[in-house]
Design an enzyme around this catalytic site. Sequence first.
Site, PDB file in Angstrom:
ATOM      1  N   ASN A   1      11.781  12.339  -8.412  1.00  0.00           N
ATOM      2  CA  ASN A   1      10.397  13.059  -8.257  1.00  0.00           C
ATOM      3  C   ASN A   1      10.301  13.144  -6.707  1.00  0.00           C
ATOM      4  O   ASN A   1      10.381  12.680  -5.907  1.00  0.00           O
ATOM      5  CB  ASN A   1       9.172  12.469  -8.925  1.00  0.00           C
ATOM      6  CG  ASN A   1       8.995  11.098  -8.095  1.00  0.00           C
ATOM      7  OD1 ASN A   1       8.125  11.219  -7.192  1.00  0.00           O
ATOM      8  ND2 ASN A   1       9.412   9.870  -8.520  1.00  0.00           N
TER       9      ASN A   1
ATOM     10  N   LYS B   1       1.703  -0.894  -9.660  1.00  0.00           N
ATOM     11  CA  LYS B   1       1.406  -0.120  -8.257  1.00  0.00           C
ATOM     12  C   LYS B   1       0.277   0.808  -8.427  1.00  0.00           C
ATOM     13  O   LYS B   1       0.575   1.640  -9.382  1.00  0.00           O
ATOM     14  CB  LYS B   1       2.631   0.261  -7.590  1.00  0.00           C
ATOM     15  CG  LYS B   1       2.630   0.688  -6.098  1.00  0.00           C
ATOM     16  CD  LYS B   1       3.775   0.906  -5.552  1.00  0.00           C
ATOM     17  CE  LYS B   1       4.306   2.446  -5.938  1.00  0.00           C
ATOM     18  NZ  LYS B   1       5.655   2.599  -5.164  1.00  0.00           N
TER      19      LYS B   1
ATOM     20  N   GLU C   1       2.553  -0.175   0.750  1.00  0.00           N
ATOM     21  CA  GLU C   1       3.767   0.767   1.079  1.00  0.00           C
ATOM     22  C   GLU C   1       3.290   1.935   1.737  1.00  0.00           C
ATOM     23  O   GLU C   1       2.356   2.370   1.900  1.00  0.00           O
ATOM     24  CB  GLU C   1       4.116   1.089  -0.341  1.00  0.00           C
ATOM     25  CG  GLU C   1       5.137   2.179  -0.504  1.00  0.00           C
ATOM     26  CD  GLU C   1       5.733   2.452  -1.908  1.00  0.00           C
ATOM     27  OE1 GLU C   1       5.488   1.760  -2.653  1.00  0.00           O
ATOM     28  OE2 GLU C   1       6.164   3.675  -2.150  1.00  0.00           O
TER      29      GLU C   1
ATOM     30  N   TYR D   1       8.412   4.224 -13.803  1.00  0.00           N
ATOM     31  CA  TYR D   1       7.230   5.178 -13.938  1.00  0.00           C
ATOM     32  C   TYR D   1       6.826   5.218 -15.606  1.00  0.00           C
ATOM     33  O   TYR D   1       7.406   6.238 -16.047  1.00  0.00           O
ATOM     34  CB  TYR D   1       7.358   6.457 -13.325  1.00  0.00           C
ATOM     35  CG  TYR D   1       7.765   6.492 -11.970  1.00  0.00           C
ATOM     36  CD1 TYR D   1       9.061   6.641 -11.645  1.00  0.00           C
ATOM     37  CD2 TYR D   1       6.767   6.519 -11.056  1.00  0.00           C
ATOM     38  CE1 TYR D   1       9.245   6.850 -10.265  1.00  0.00           C
ATOM     39  CE2 TYR D   1       7.200   6.652  -9.677  1.00  0.00           C
ATOM     40  CZ  TYR D   1       8.443   6.865  -9.315  1.00  0.00           C
ATOM     41  OH  TYR D   1       8.897   6.919  -7.968  1.00  0.00           O
TER      42      TYR D   1
ATOM     43  N   LYS E   1      -2.017   4.065  -6.195  1.00  0.00           N
ATOM     44  CA  LYS E   1      -2.136   4.986  -4.837  1.00  0.00           C
ATOM     45  C   LYS E   1      -3.396   4.396  -4.238  1.00  0.00           C
ATOM     46  O   LYS E   1      -4.359   4.233  -4.624  1.00  0.00           O
ATOM     47  CB  LYS E   1      -2.180   6.506  -5.429  1.00  0.00           C
ATOM     48  CG  LYS E   1      -0.669   6.796  -6.177  1.00  0.00           C
ATOM     49  CD  LYS E   1       0.497   6.493  -5.305  1.00  0.00           C
ATOM     50  CE  LYS E   1       1.883   7.084  -5.886  1.00  0.00           C
ATOM     51  NZ  LYS E   1       3.072   6.802  -5.108  1.00  0.00           N
TER      52      LYS E   1
ATOM     53  N   ASP F   1      16.331   5.406  -2.160  1.00  0.00           N
ATOM     54  CA  ASP F   1      16.538   5.918  -3.337  1.00  0.00           C
ATOM     55  C   ASP F   1      17.743   6.978  -3.240  1.00  0.00           C
ATOM     56  O   ASP F   1      17.595   8.242  -2.931  1.00  0.00           O
ATOM     57  CB  ASP F   1      15.299   6.892  -3.891  1.00  0.00           C
ATOM     58  CG  ASP F   1      15.379   7.390  -5.110  1.00  0.00           C
ATOM     59  OD1 ASP F   1      14.633   8.220  -5.627  1.00  0.00           O
ATOM     60  OD2 ASP F   1      16.535   7.314  -5.711  1.00  0.00           O
TER      61      ASP F   1
ATOM     62  N   GLU G   1      12.046   0.241  -9.273  1.00  0.00           N
ATOM     63  CA  GLU G   1      10.637   1.065  -9.696  1.00  0.00           C
ATOM     64  C   GLU G   1      10.646   1.531 -10.755  1.00  0.00           C
ATOM     65  O   GLU G   1      11.778   1.580 -11.462  1.00  0.00           O
ATOM     66  CB  GLU G   1      10.438   1.976  -8.810  1.00  0.00           C
ATOM     67  CG  GLU G   1       8.937   2.775  -8.806  1.00  0.00           C
ATOM     68  CD  GLU G   1       8.527   3.797  -7.688  1.00  0.00           C
ATOM     69  OE1 GLU G   1       9.382   4.115  -7.059  1.00  0.00           O
ATOM     70  OE2 GLU G   1       7.376   3.713  -7.455  1.00  0.00           O
TER      71      GLU G   1
ATOM     72  N   ASP H   1       0.009   1.871  -2.402  1.00  0.00           N
ATOM     73  CA  ASP H   1       1.062   2.727  -1.825  1.00  0.00           C
ATOM     74  C   ASP H   1       0.049   3.963  -1.203  1.00  0.00           C
ATOM     75  O   ASP H   1      -0.401   4.595  -1.944  1.00  0.00           O
ATOM     76  CB  ASP H   1       1.725   3.186  -3.108  1.00  0.00           C
ATOM     77  CG  ASP H   1       2.813   4.517  -2.513  1.00  0.00           C
ATOM     78  OD1 ASP H   1       3.621   4.774  -3.260  1.00  0.00           O
ATOM     79  OD2 ASP H   1       2.909   4.713  -1.172  1.00  0.00           O
TER      80      ASP H   1
END
Lengths: 387, 387
Positions: free
Chosen positions: B53, B181, B238, B342, B183, B291, B340, B212
């Site tokens: 993403n 995590k 992060e 999502y 934001k 990544d 990670e 993050d």
Amino acid sequence: MKLTAIKEAAVPIKSDIRNAFIDFSQMTTSVVKIETDVVRAGKKFVGYGFNSNGRYAQRCSLQERFIPRLLAAPPEALLNDEGTNFDPFKAWDTMMKNEKPGGHGERSVAVGAIDMALWDVVAKIAEKPLYQVLAERFNHNQADRDVFVYAAGGYYYPEKDKAALCAEMKTYLDMGYNTVKIKIGGVSLDEDLARIEAVLELLDSNQSLAVDANGRFDLKTAVRYLEALEAYPLFWYEEPCDPLDYLLNAAVSAESRLPIATGENIFSLIDAKNLIRYGGLRPEKDYLQFDPALSYGLVEYIRILEMLNEHGWSWKRCIPHGGHQLTLHIAAGLGLGGNESYPHVFKPFGGFGDKAEIVEGKIKVSDQPGIGFELKSELMECFDQSF
Amino acid sequence: MKLTAIKEAAVPIKSDIRNAFIDFSQMTTSVVKIETDVVRAGKKFVGYGFNSNGRYAQRCSLQERFIPRLLAAPPEALLNDEGTNFDPFKAWDTMMKNEKPGGHGERSVAVGAIDMALWDVVAKIAEKPLYQVLAERFNHNQADRDVFVYAAGGYYYPEKDKAALCAEMKTYLDMGYNTVKIKIGGVSLDEDLARIEAVLELLDSNQSLAVDANGRFDLKTAVRYLEALEAYPLFWYEEPCDPLDYLLNAAVSAESRLPIATGENIFSLIDAKNLIRYGGLRPEKDYLQFDPALSYGLVEYIRILEMLNEHGWSWKRCIPHGGHQLTLHIAAGLGLGGNESYPHVFKPFGGFGDKAEIVEGKIKVSDQPGIGFELKSELMECFDQSF
């Protein structure tokens, strides 16, 4: 006052040429046309832009990301405070909305092409050549219309021997250029030295030769070449190693008696800042070749110039890659060291107006409002066919 | 043995979410399908890939540059020496022919999507799950199928208050994640601290929270946040600042009692090397999130891992961005620190097989030959609709 359309197309600039890193057999570039509702003397103002050679056309990101954002913005979001002209800085912020940081490539080219068209429009609306707009805004109204240009060529062609190379260089010297550049690193060192010596034979004491390795070398090769090249009075040794390998660049620069030139593959302010911070370049000797038409445009380039100020670099160290009229105007209006030129390759995008003349290695930038593409008939033909 | 077709499509992954830097209202991603002439038990081997993403689909560069180069190559150019399987490293060299150095973004995403599909095919032909292929080739046959995963979410939604944020986090904890995590940097510091405290209230002593900032902060803000965040037992802080601003990163890391995590917006070997050389990260404390699905693929990622070795970094410091099965296999087969995930966003691309369970914060990577996309019904549906 608003943008009514932004069109884009991809144009092939493929040819048989190669440098040490790539060949151009499939090369393309993006062209952009901006249409506005600004009318004067019955004519609507339009602007043109394109990206410099080497990084391919950018159709999808133009069509899907950058153009839609500009066209979707309320008109005032793209205008200066007085509402009298477009504001390329505000347009840049609009284009770059919803773009994550890092990864400065490809999209830097797309934005650069649009930015060029915007500045063309802005200068036309101001009824001034772009160099004058820039001089007034960013250089205390100082401009010098005579810009040092050097002829970049000397690519490797199939079947092209030293005689053909020399014939090519001679055409540049006959045109009035006093500095020429050839590629190195695509054949053996001995073959490259033979090419260099053949070209040096053509030059008189006012003329010089630069060499360009296109980022091909590892440390050992870069140094092996350096040791050999230092025997010659070369104008510069360009991109000896990977453009982002700051450590390698610093090692080579630390020992090089020749000026180093780099930056054409550095596409953003932060990448340029890292080059200055870590790349070990010498502000009194080396050259920076950042090219706005690959690097998020003149808007970002002005930020790069401000960063150079902060780091004690003179703008005269800047001789951008790209060989186009945009950087000619920047060089004239902001006092850069000069501009690249491609008299024979990347037509119709390299080079200047049809009537432009090189006199003692310099060209006079046009006085035409805008960037002056209308003075370049092959280029206008290309635009007319594309849109 | 050859590639018979490479198809690509763009898939929307837009949503109302936003982080400190962008919103995802127009986000897309590229999906790729590789078809081969390799048949076993009456079935032709195919491979699937996509990019992570955040960086948009890459249709044009896939269609015009990378796919044509692979399909134009003589078959043996893409095979291992024995001719028994494809060789993603050779395929990479073929894809990247005629690509200039520098400017690592966008195209790194396109190549990453194709590379993922290639490794899927390679592992299927080898009749092994990818983690096993990787363990055999690069990790002395050592693999650990149980991989630490953390749940990334906590985006800013319109109308989403602390209660909704906590409800979201609670679903992750109920799924078995022990690290979550959220934001930060998209609202005021006080509001962010309130969000952090609300989530920390939910956690028991075995659970933790990472934050993050998505590269949003300048130095002053990064430090102001650091001072406040150090009061909490956070898993990591992060991307406090621009991912390429190594100097800023080094300044924050030098003073941070919290672990720093970064690297999701670093897209190549040389960019990763520069982060390690100049970014001031601490090998015993900080985390690297490169990544492969954004960074020229697993081929380049293996080169990055080798570089980390050379610089004294353990692969256990790597917890890649992206939340997909490719990095799950890499984590299992090469001994990374984790992956990670999502659970709720970027469907169907984030997350793992339908039957995958999180047990005490770990997930067991699948034993299915290939990467295991066939175990993820929503993802297969997406592929079937796309091609």
